[in-house]
Design an enzyme around this catalytic site. Structure first.
Site, PDB file in Angstrom:
ATOM      1  N   GLU A   1     -81.820 111.253   1.798  1.00  0.00           N
ATOM      2  CA  GLU A   1     -80.901 111.575   0.655  1.00  0.00           C
ATOM      3  C   GLU A   1     -80.685 112.956   0.463  1.00  0.00           C
ATOM      4  O   GLU A   1     -79.466 113.281   0.016  1.00  0.00           O
ATOM      5  CB  GLU A   1     -81.954 111.462  -0.710  1.00  0.00           C
TER       6      GLU A   1
ATOM      7  N   GLY B   1     -83.509 104.421   0.203  1.00  0.00           N
ATOM      8  CA  GLY B   1     -84.117 103.409  -0.573  1.00  0.00           C
ATOM      9  C   GLY B   1     -84.782 102.307   0.243  1.00  0.00           C
ATOM     10  O   GLY B   1     -85.853 101.349  -0.072  1.00  0.00           O
TER      11      GLY B   1
ATOM     12  N   ALA C   1     -80.380 102.686  -0.708  1.00  0.00           N
ATOM     13  CA  ALA C   1     -79.727 102.273  -1.887  1.00  0.00           C
ATOM     14  C   ALA C   1     -78.017 102.391  -1.302  1.00  0.00           C
ATOM     15  O   ALA C   1     -77.629 102.979  -0.530  1.00  0.00           O
ATOM     16  CB  ALA C   1     -79.901 103.045  -3.186  1.00  0.00           C
TER      17      ALA C   1
ATOM     18  N   GLU D   1     -88.347 103.240   0.821  1.00  0.00           N
ATOM     19  CA  GLU D   1     -89.048 103.375  -0.477  1.00  0.00           C
ATOM     20  C   GLU D   1     -89.384 102.107  -0.676  1.00  0.00           C
ATOM     21  O   GLU D   1     -90.513 101.639  -1.024  1.00  0.00           O
ATOM     22  CB  GLU D   1     -88.169 104.005  -1.446  1.00  0.00           C
TER      23      GLU D   1
HETATM   24  C1  HXC Z   1     -73.598 101.577   1.551  1.00  0.00           C
HETATM   25  C2  HXC Z   1     -74.060 101.458   3.772  1.00  0.00           C
HETATM   26  C3  HXC Z   1     -75.030 102.168   3.807  1.00  0.00           C
HETATM   27  C4  HXC Z   1     -75.531 102.486   2.443  1.00  0.00           C
HETATM   28  C5  HXC Z   1     -74.690 101.576   5.786  1.00  0.00           C
HETATM   29  N1  HXC Z   1     -73.719 101.263   5.005  1.00  0.00           N
HETATM   30  N2  HXC Z   1     -75.723 102.298   4.856  1.00  0.00           N
HETATM   31  N3  HXC Z   1     -73.274 101.073   2.729  1.00  0.00           N
HETATM   32  N4  HXC Z   1     -74.900 102.089   1.248  1.00  0.00           N
HETATM   33  N5  HXC Z   1     -77.044 102.975   2.311  1.00  0.00           N
HETATM   34  C6  HXC Z   1     -72.426 100.520   5.517  1.00  0.00           C
HETATM   35  C7  HXC Z   1     -71.533 101.528   6.374  1.00  0.00           C
HETATM   36  O1  HXC Z   1     -70.871 102.169   5.201  1.00  0.00           O
HETATM   37  C8  HXC Z   1     -70.828 100.513   7.119  1.00  0.00           C
HETATM   38  O2  HXC Z   1     -69.875  99.789   6.375  1.00  0.00           O
HETATM   39  C9  HXC Z   1     -71.854  99.443   7.606  1.00  0.00           C
HETATM   40  O3  HXC Z   1     -72.816  99.506   6.546  1.00  0.00           O
HETATM   41  C10 HXC Z   1     -72.422  99.798   8.988  1.00  0.00           C
HETATM   42  O4  HXC Z   1     -73.029 101.251   9.033  1.00  0.00           O
HETATM   43  P1  HXC Z   1     -72.458 102.279  10.023  1.00  0.00           P
HETATM   44  O5  HXC Z   1     -72.558 103.614   9.436  1.00  0.00           O
HETATM   45  O6  HXC Z   1     -71.098 101.944  10.537  1.00  0.00           O
HETATM   46  O7  HXC Z   1     -73.370 101.748  11.216  1.00  0.00           O
HETATM   47  P2  HXC Z   1     -74.019 102.754  12.324  1.00  0.00           P
HETATM   48  O8  HXC Z   1     -73.017 103.827  12.706  1.00  0.00           O
HETATM   49  O9  HXC Z   1     -74.817 102.020  13.204  1.00  0.00           O
HETATM   50  O10 HXC Z   1     -75.175 103.947  11.329  1.00  0.00           O
HETATM   51  C11 HXC Z   1     -76.278 103.274  10.757  1.00  0.00           C
HETATM   52  C12 HXC Z   1     -77.059 104.388   9.873  1.00  0.00           C
HETATM   53  C13 HXC Z   1     -75.671 104.820   8.882  1.00  0.00           C
HETATM   54  C14 HXC Z   1     -77.330 105.442  10.770  1.00  0.00           C
HETATM   55  C15 HXC Z   1     -78.048 103.808   9.403  1.00  0.00           C
HETATM   56  O11 HXC Z   1     -75.022 103.742   8.190  1.00  0.00           O
HETATM   57  C16 HXC Z   1     -76.488 105.625   7.668  1.00  0.00           C
HETATM   58  O12 HXC Z   1     -76.548 106.821   7.759  1.00  0.00           O
HETATM   59  N6  HXC Z   1     -76.345 105.033   6.455  1.00  0.00           N
HETATM   60  C17 HXC Z   1     -76.702 105.740   5.187  1.00  0.00           C
HETATM   61  C18 HXC Z   1     -78.238 106.094   5.268  1.00  0.00           C
HETATM   62  C19 HXC Z   1     -78.689 106.890   4.227  1.00  0.00           C
HETATM   63  O13 HXC Z   1     -78.102 107.926   3.711  1.00  0.00           O
HETATM   64  N7  HXC Z   1     -79.563 106.169   3.249  1.00  0.00           N
HETATM   65  C20 HXC Z   1     -79.825 106.775   2.133  1.00  0.00           C
HETATM   66  C21 HXC Z   1     -79.170 106.259   0.853  1.00  0.00           C
HETATM   67  S1  HXC Z   1     -79.521 107.006  -0.628  1.00  0.00           S
HETATM   68  P3  HXC Z   1     -68.080  99.833   6.359  1.00  0.00           P
HETATM   69  O14 HXC Z   1     -67.622  98.990   5.430  1.00  0.00           O
HETATM   70  O15 HXC Z   1     -67.677 101.324   6.524  1.00  0.00           O
HETATM   71  O16 HXC Z   1     -68.096  99.420   8.047  1.00  0.00           O
HETATM   72  C22 HXC Z   1     -80.873 106.211  -0.907  1.00  0.00           C
HETATM   73  C23 HXC Z   1     -81.604 106.755  -2.607  1.00  0.00           C
HETATM   74  C24 HXC Z   1     -80.694 107.355  -3.308  1.00  0.00           C
HETATM   75  O17 HXC Z   1     -81.276 105.187  -0.443  1.00  0.00           O
HETATM   76  C25 HXC Z   1     -81.640 107.988  -4.307  1.00  0.00           C
HETATM   77  C26 HXC Z   1     -80.984 109.018  -4.840  1.00  0.00           C
HETATM   78  C27 HXC Z   1     -80.062 108.254  -6.203  1.00  0.00           C
END
Ligand code: HXC
Length: 257
Positions: free
Chosen positions: A131, A108, A65, A111
């Site tokens: 998360e 997400g 998400a 999911e």
């Molecule tokens: C918003 C995101 C994002 C996300 C990545 N990006 N994941 N933006 N929401 N979930 C964006 C980054 O901010 C970045 O933008 C660009 O995508 C590239 O990501 P990087 O982190 O620079 O890439 P990398 O170093 O290769 O790492 C990849 C990754 C990492 C390991 C997937 O991006 C990451 O950990 N993402 C978050 C994963 C996560 O926590 N997902 C769960 C979300 S919560 P910029 O502009 O900074 O360059 C969820 C459910 C929520 O899904 C339910 C509870 C409410």
């Protein structure tokens, strides 16, 4: 129709939906949900479409998400909007959806893949529910669907530590149905979808409904449901065609419904 965050292509009786927010690794914001919902409305109404493939990019199916969209929301913002409830549209879609996953399917994203009917993974796929590292928990079904898919031990491991699992581990655990080389992912998923779409549409839709019913009901009720809908298929032209084709030793030509 043009969409902001997805691409929609028709390939015969199969539709290919590609998540297209490359700069955010396909993070799922509300526009993605709006676009997917509109695409599914269109595809569900279209009699020519028999199955759908949902995919992302080589690098990410979806990295979750959209954290930036959620970051500053209050409890009341989330509760009143019933944030994530809109994804029920995908679960209610009545034709098969295949998730074709390469790269990250996190939070997400994982999911979303689990809302689909079958999951084909590239050897590069990485699944996880990170998360917990953000101070929350899965909110689009992860605690329920991952647990049903892989069992309590592995679901607890993934959801409590936030670690990723690779394609091999996901296949061993029963989350994915096959692993293919990344370069063949979309082609394989489209082939599987084309096979499904070549079957009788009512049979396919009812088969999906029957399997999904097993997650919602007791064995006895599920078996009764199966038998009733099985009987109902004898009202279709496709049943007559399928069985005649077998007896006449020829290929079935479904489509009269
Ligand atoms: C918003 C995101 C994002 C996300 C990545 N990006 N994941 N933006 N929401 N979930 C964006 C980054 O901010 C970045 O933008 C660009 O995508 C590239 O990501 P990087 O982190 O620079 O890439 P990398 O170093 O290769 O790492 C990849 C990754 C990492 C390991 C997937 O991006 C990451 O950990 N993402 C978050 C994963 C996560 O926590 N997902 C769960 C979300 S919560 P910029 O502009 O900074 O360059 C969820 C459910 C929520 O899904 C339910 C509870 C409410």
């Amino acid at each position: 129709t043009d969409f902001e965050t997805i691409l929609l292509e028709r390939k015969g009786r199969v539709a290919l939906v590609t998540l297209n927010r490359p700069k955010a690794l396909n993070a799922l914001n509300s526009q993605v949900l709006t676009d997917i919902s509109a695409a599914l409305d269109e595809l569900e109404a279209d009699e020519e479409i028999g199955a759908v493939v949902l995919t992302g990019s080589e690098r990410a199916f979806a990295a979750g998400a959209d954290i930036k969209e959620m970051q500053s929301k209050s409890y009341m913002d989330m509760y009143l909007a019933d944030h994530f409830a809109g994804w029920d549209r995908l679960v209610a879609f009545r034709k098969p959806i295949i998730a074709a996953v390469a790269g990250y399917a996190l939070g997400g994203g994982c999911e979303l893949a689990m809302m689909c009917d079958l999951l084909i993974a590239a050897d590069t796929a990485k699944f996880g529910q990170p998360e917990i590292k953000l101070g929350v928990i899965p909110g689009m079904g992860g605690s329920q669907r991952l647990t049903r898919a892989v069992g309590k031990a592995k679901a607890m491991d993934l959801i409590l530590t936030g670690r990723n699992m690779d394609a091999e581990e996901a296949e061993r655990a029963g989350l994915v149905s096959r692993i293919v080389p990344a370069a063949e992912l979309v082609a394989t998923a489209l082939e599987v979808a084309a096979t499904i779409a070549s079957m009788s549409l009512p049979s396919v839709m009812i088969a999906k409904e029957a399997v999904n019913r097993s997650f919602e009901t007791t064995l006895g009720e599920g078996l009764r449901f199966e038998r009733r809908v099985f009987h109902s298929l004898f009202a279709t032209a496709d049943q007559k065609e399928g069985m005649a084709a077998f007896v006449e030793k020829r290929a079935a030509n479904f489509g009269n419904r």
